[in-house]
Design a protein around this motif. Sequence first.
Motif, PDB file in Angstrom:
ATOM      1  N   ALA A 146      34.646  48.140  38.968  1.00 32.37           N
ATOM      2  CA  ALA A 146      36.072  48.438  38.805  1.00 32.37           C
ATOM      3  C   ALA A 146      36.734  48.860  40.108  1.00 32.37           C
ATOM      4  CB  ALA A 146      36.262  49.531  37.756  1.00 32.37           C
ATOM      5  N   THR A 147      35.930  49.196  41.122  1.00 32.91           N
ATOM      6  CA  THR A 147      36.513  49.702  42.369  1.00 32.91           C
ATOM      7  C   THR A 147      36.119  48.902  43.604  1.00 32.91           C
ATOM      8  OG1 THR A 147      34.680  51.264  42.657  1.00 32.91           O
ATOM      9  CG2 THR A 147      36.627  52.053  41.462  1.00 32.91           C
ATOM     10  N   ILE A 148      35.045  48.136  43.535  1.00 31.42           N
ATOM     11  CA  ILE A 148      34.592  47.407  44.718  1.00 31.42           C
ATOM     12  C   ILE A 148      35.636  46.378  45.141  1.00 31.42           C
ATOM     13  CG2 ILE A 148      33.369  45.629  43.400  1.00 31.42           C
ATOM     14  CD1 ILE A 148      31.252  45.607  45.621  1.00 31.42           C
ATOM     15  N   HIS A 149      35.820  46.231  46.437  1.00 34.13           N
ATOM     16  CA  HIS A 149      36.738  45.224  46.958  1.00 34.13           C
ATOM     17  C   HIS A 149      36.093  43.847  46.808  1.00 34.13           C
ATOM     18  CE1 HIS A 149      39.265  42.981  49.775  1.00 34.13           C
ATOM     19  NE2 HIS A 149      40.122  43.982  49.719  1.00 34.13           N
ATOM     20  N   GLY A 150      36.902  42.857  46.481  1.00 32.55           N
ATOM     21  CA  GLY A 150      36.377  41.510  46.285  1.00 32.55           C
ATOM     22  C   GLY A 150      35.643  40.977  47.499  1.00 32.55           C
ATOM     23  N   ARG A 151      36.137  41.303  48.685  1.00 31.65           N
ATOM     24  CA  ARG A 151      35.489  40.801  49.897  1.00 31.65           C
ATOM     25  C   ARG A 151      34.155  41.507  50.138  1.00 31.65           C
ATOM     26  NH1 ARG A 151      36.821  36.965  52.738  1.00 31.65           N
ATOM     27  NH2 ARG A 151      35.935  36.616  54.804  1.00 31.65           N
ATOM     28  N   THR A 152      34.071  42.766  49.772  1.00 28.24           N
ATOM     29  CA  THR A 152      32.792  43.469  49.879  1.00 28.24           C
ATOM     30  C   THR A 152      31.758  42.817  48.962  1.00 28.24           C
ATOM     31  OG1 THR A 152      33.924  45.542  50.387  1.00 28.24           O
ATOM     32  CG2 THR A 152      31.647  45.699  49.620  1.00 28.24           C
ATOM     33  N   ALA A 153      32.186  42.444  47.758  1.00 29.34           N
ATOM     34  CA  ALA A 153      31.285  41.753  46.832  1.00 29.34           C
ATOM     35  C   ALA A 153      30.805  40.435  47.435  1.00 29.34           C
ATOM     36  CB  ALA A 153      31.990  41.509  45.502  1.00 29.34           C
ATOM     37  N   LEU A 154      31.692  39.738  48.142  1.00 26.23           N
ATOM     38  CA  LEU A 154      31.306  38.490  48.808  1.00 26.23           C
ATOM     39  C   LEU A 154      30.222  38.740  49.847  1.00 26.23           C
ATOM     40  CD1 LEU A 154      31.667  35.495  49.670  1.00 26.23           C
ATOM     41  CD2 LEU A 154      33.533  36.277  51.163  1.00 26.23           C
ATOM     42  N   HIS A 155      30.416  39.757  50.682  1.00 34.37           N
ATOM     43  CA  HIS A 155      29.426  40.053  51.719  1.00 34.37           C
ATOM     44  C   HIS A 155      28.070  40.381  51.094  1.00 34.37           C
ATOM     45  CE1 HIS A 155      32.714  39.845  54.392  1.00 34.37           C
ATOM     46  NE2 HIS A 155      33.137  41.090  54.284  1.00 34.37           N
ATOM     47  N   LEU A 156      28.086  41.202  50.056  1.00 30.07           N
ATOM     48  CA  LEU A 156      26.832  41.580  49.407  1.00 30.07           C
ATOM     49  C   LEU A 156      26.180  40.376  48.729  1.00 30.07           C
ATOM     50  CD1 LEU A 156      27.826  45.035  47.862  1.00 30.07           C
ATOM     51  CD2 LEU A 156      26.519  44.599  49.954  1.00 30.07           C
ATOM     52  N   THR A 185      43.128  32.883  47.577  1.00 29.98           N
ATOM     53  CA  THR A 185      42.470  31.590  47.358  1.00 29.98           C
ATOM     54  C   THR A 185      41.271  31.383  48.285  1.00 29.98           C
ATOM     55  OG1 THR A 185      44.087  30.567  48.849  1.00 29.98           O
ATOM     56  CG2 THR A 185      44.567  30.501  46.488  1.00 29.98           C
ATOM     57  N   THR A 186      41.373  31.851  49.521  1.00 30.00           N
ATOM     58  CA  THR A 186      40.252  31.690  50.451  1.00 30.00           C
ATOM     59  C   THR A 186      39.049  32.493  49.986  1.00 30.00           C
ATOM     60  OG1 THR A 186      41.748  31.319  52.318  1.00 30.00           O
ATOM     61  CG2 THR A 186      39.500  31.985  52.836  1.00 30.00           C
ATOM     62  N   LEU A 187      39.284  33.728  49.573  1.00 30.97           N
ATOM     63  CA  LEU A 187      38.195  34.569  49.069  1.00 30.97           C
ATOM     64  C   LEU A 187      37.546  33.932  47.851  1.00 30.97           C
ATOM     65  CD1 LEU A 187      36.505  37.141  48.840  1.00 30.97           C
ATOM     66  CD2 LEU A 187      38.458  38.241  47.709  1.00 30.97           C
ATOM     67  N   LYS A 188      38.346  33.434  46.941  1.00 33.14           N
ATOM     68  CA  LYS A 188      37.798  32.804  45.735  1.00 33.14           C
ATOM     69  C   LYS A 188      36.971  31.570  46.089  1.00 33.14           C
ATOM     70  CE  LYS A 188      41.476  34.401  42.633  1.00 33.14           C
ATOM     71  NZ  LYS A 188      42.620  33.998  41.781  1.00 33.14           N
ATOM     72  N   ALA A 189      37.438  30.808  47.064  1.00 30.42           N
ATOM     73  CA  ALA A 189      36.698  29.614  47.477  1.00 30.42           C
ATOM     74  C   ALA A 189      35.363  29.995  48.110  1.00 30.42           C
ATOM     75  CB  ALA A 189      37.539  28.801  48.457  1.00 30.42           C
ATOM     76  N   GLU A 190      35.359  31.062  48.903  1.00 30.68           N
ATOM     77  CA  GLU A 190      34.114  31.511  49.533  1.00 30.68           C
ATOM     78  C   GLU A 190      33.123  32.013  48.480  1.00 30.68           C
ATOM     79  OE1 GLU A 190      35.223  33.102  53.934  1.00 30.68           O
ATOM     80  OE2 GLU A 190      36.147  34.200  52.287  1.00 30.68           O
ATOM     81  N   LEU A 191      33.630  32.729  47.490  1.00 28.50           N
ATOM     82  CA  LEU A 191      32.767  33.197  46.402  1.00 28.50           C
ATOM     83  C   LEU A 191      32.194  32.019  45.616  1.00 28.50           C
ATOM     84  CD1 LEU A 191      34.980  36.193  45.255  1.00 28.50           C
ATOM     85  CD2 LEU A 191      32.600  36.401  45.993  1.00 28.50           C
ATOM     86  N   ALA A 192      33.022  31.025  45.358  1.00 30.97           N
ATOM     87  CA  ALA A 192      32.562  29.840  44.633  1.00 30.97           C
ATOM     88  C   ALA A 192      31.498  29.089  45.427  1.00 30.97           C
ATOM     89  CB  ALA A 192      33.748  28.923  44.329  1.00 30.97           C
ATOM     90  N   GLN A 193      31.649  29.077  46.742  1.00 30.72           N
ATOM     91  CA  GLN A 193      30.663  28.399  47.586  1.00 30.72           C
ATOM     92  C   GLN A 193      29.309  29.098  47.502  1.00 30.72           C
ATOM     93  OE1 GLN A 193      31.408  28.514  51.847  1.00 30.72           O
ATOM     94  NE2 GLN A 193      30.486  26.500  52.106  1.00 30.72           N
ATOM     95  N   VAL A 194      29.315  30.434  47.509  1.00 27.20           N
ATOM     96  CA  VAL A 194      28.061  31.181  47.360  1.00 27.20           C
ATOM     97  C   VAL A 194      27.429  30.870  46.009  1.00 27.20           C
ATOM     98  CG1 VAL A 194      27.037  33.479  47.164  1.00 27.20           C
ATOM     99  CG2 VAL A 194      28.769  33.035  48.908  1.00 27.20           C
TER     100      VAL A 194
END
Length: 202
Positions: A146-156, A185-194
């Motif tokens: 509920a608190t983690i930043h979306g980009r932090t989740a991407l890095h992890l 949109t860029t963050l979502k695309a990077e997450l989808a790529q992972v």
Amino acid sequence: MNRNDFFKLLAQRLYPVLRAEGFKGSGQTLRRLDGPLIHVFNVQGARGGDQCYLNLGAHLDFIPPEGGLPVTAQAMTESHCIFRDRIDPPTGPAFGWAYSADAAEAEETIAFILSEWARVGRAFFAQHARYPQSYEALLQREIDPATIHGRTALHLARIAMHLGQSERAQDLVQIGLARAPERATTLKAELAQVSATCGREN
């Protein structure tokens, strides 16, 4: 005391301590490289011209740097790192380190910075001291979706994928997608790529 004089004093007093601990470089940025680990210490002059910030950064060379452009390990600054912090002055994080009115006051400031390096700087880099051990421990910590930043989740998620923890990576991708702003949109695309990469590896 002006900016140049303060930076020279900082280089004379703090940089030898950093170099003894494995950092290399000169000017306003020193780096410590160890396998995939990249540690960065950076002195950033504030826009007002009368103070500076002491930036700390940790990065892994298999993860794209922040900013969207390729950067070599030898050229990375704190802003490129996925893990960042600062050594804050006694006045708090909203303020930088003042250059001081005279040499005596500057010496007091530098002495305090040295003590804060021992307390804050080393503690920050200790969290990123070894690969993969430090990051295996990081991934085992409880994450609040509920608190983690979306980009932090991407890095992890990228770290988990690199460690072969595909299921953990997929969980982090889903958390990141849930936390990503609608227009990111860029963050979502990077997450989808992972997610797609994890799917191919399973």
